[in-house]
Write an enzyme that holds these catalytic residues in place. Sequence first.
Site, short mmCIF file in Angstrom:
data_model
loop_
_atom_site.label_atom_id
_atom_site.label_comp_id
_atom_site.label_asym_id
_atom_site.label_seq_id
_atom_site.Cartn_x
_atom_site.Cartn_y
_atom_site.Cartn_z
N PRO A 9 43.22 29.60 40.16
CA PRO A 9 44.64 29.80 39.89
C PRO A 9 45.19 31.13 40.40
CG PRO A 9 43.33 29.93 37.88
CD PRO A 9 42.44 29.41 38.94
N ASN A 10 46.39 31.02 40.91
CA ASN A 10 47.20 32.15 41.39
C ASN A 10 46.69 32.75 42.71
OD1 ASN A 10 49.09 32.17 39.19
ND2 ASN A 10 47.39 32.86 37.91
N ARG A 17 51.15 38.60 45.39
CA ARG A 17 50.81 38.83 43.98
C ARG A 17 50.14 40.20 43.79
NH1 ARG A 17 45.37 36.26 41.41
NH2 ARG A 17 45.80 36.84 39.26
N TYR A 22 45.33 43.19 44.59
CA TYR A 22 44.67 42.15 45.40
C TYR A 22 44.87 42.30 46.90
CZ TYR A 22 44.18 39.98 40.83
OH TYR A 22 43.85 39.74 39.52
N ASN A 72 35.85 31.52 43.93
CA ASN A 72 36.61 32.52 43.18
C ASN A 72 37.39 31.75 42.12
OD1 ASN A 72 38.32 34.40 42.08
ND2 ASN A 72 38.92 35.33 44.02
N ALA A 75 41.26 33.51 36.93
CA ALA A 75 41.16 33.81 35.49
C ALA A 75 40.22 32.85 34.76
CB ALA A 75 42.55 33.77 34.86
N GLU A 96 29.81 33.64 43.29
CA GLU A 96 31.12 33.93 42.68
C GLU A 96 31.70 35.16 43.38
OE1 GLU A 96 31.29 33.84 38.28
OE2 GLU A 96 32.35 35.76 38.42
N HIS A 98 35.10 37.92 43.66
CA HIS A 98 36.37 38.45 43.17
C HIS A 98 36.87 39.50 44.13
CE1 HIS A 98 35.88 36.31 39.47
NE2 HIS A 98 34.64 36.75 39.43
N ARG A 105 38.56 46.91 35.35
CA ARG A 105 39.90 46.52 34.90
C ARG A 105 39.89 46.25 33.38
NH1 ARG A 105 42.02 41.90 38.59
NH2 ARG A 105 43.97 42.49 37.54
C1 DQA Z 1 40.15 37.58 40.41
C2 DQA Z 1 39.92 38.37 39.12
C3 DQA Z 1 40.38 37.58 37.91
O1 DQA Z 1 40.19 38.35 36.72
C4 DQA Z 1 41.86 37.27 38.02
O2 DQA Z 1 42.27 36.48 36.93
C5 DQA Z 1 42.20 36.62 39.31
C6 DQA Z 1 41.58 37.12 40.54
C7 DQA Z 1 39.82 38.41 41.66
O3 DQA Z 1 39.64 37.81 42.72
O4 DQA Z 1 39.78 39.64 41.60
O5 DQA Z 1 43.03 35.72 39.39
O6 DQA Z 1 39.29 36.45 40.41
#
Ligand code: DQA
Length: 143
Positions: A9-10, A17, A22, A72, A75, A96, A98, A105
């Site tokens: 998501p996102n 964003r 990011y 990835n 959240a 995984e 990020h 954070r």
């Molecule tokens: C994320 C880190 C997560 O905590 C966050 O909710 C994201 C992006 C990252 O790529 O740093 O959406 O996965």
Amino acid sequence: MRILVINGPNLNLLGKREPEVYGTVTLDDIEKSLAKKFPDVKFEFYQSNSEGTLVDYVQKGMSGAFDGVLLNPGAYTHYSYAIRDAVAALKIPVIEVHLSNVHAREEFRKHSVIAPVCKGVIAGFGSQGYELAVQALLKIIRK
Ligand code: DQA
């Protein structure tokens, strides 16, 4: 070599964003750059904002059509037991990734429910983390 790249998501909003967290690179830029940097790898790219759809994408890793998965989970990293269970069912390596250093954070980002069933985790290197994950997957797969 066939690698499934799944973003949660996102991550479709990358570039717009919270660029201070990011970066300014878009998801499309990341996908194009992976395809260019690893011409011998056959990539499939997916992104979804929905947990169930992400479970479906992870389950594609059971089809025999892929050698590894880069994930990835956004959240969902921090609380999705459904995605964790889907990853645990895979027999191919999952890394995984990020973009941000989740350990530097908020408290809730420091815990991943998915990491324990992954081969490893790469965090904090921005879009470069995706390349590092593909390099790691290739090494693991070719072993
Ligand atoms: C994320 C880190 C997560 O905590 C966050 O909710 C994201 C992006 C990252 O790529 O740093 O959406 O996965």
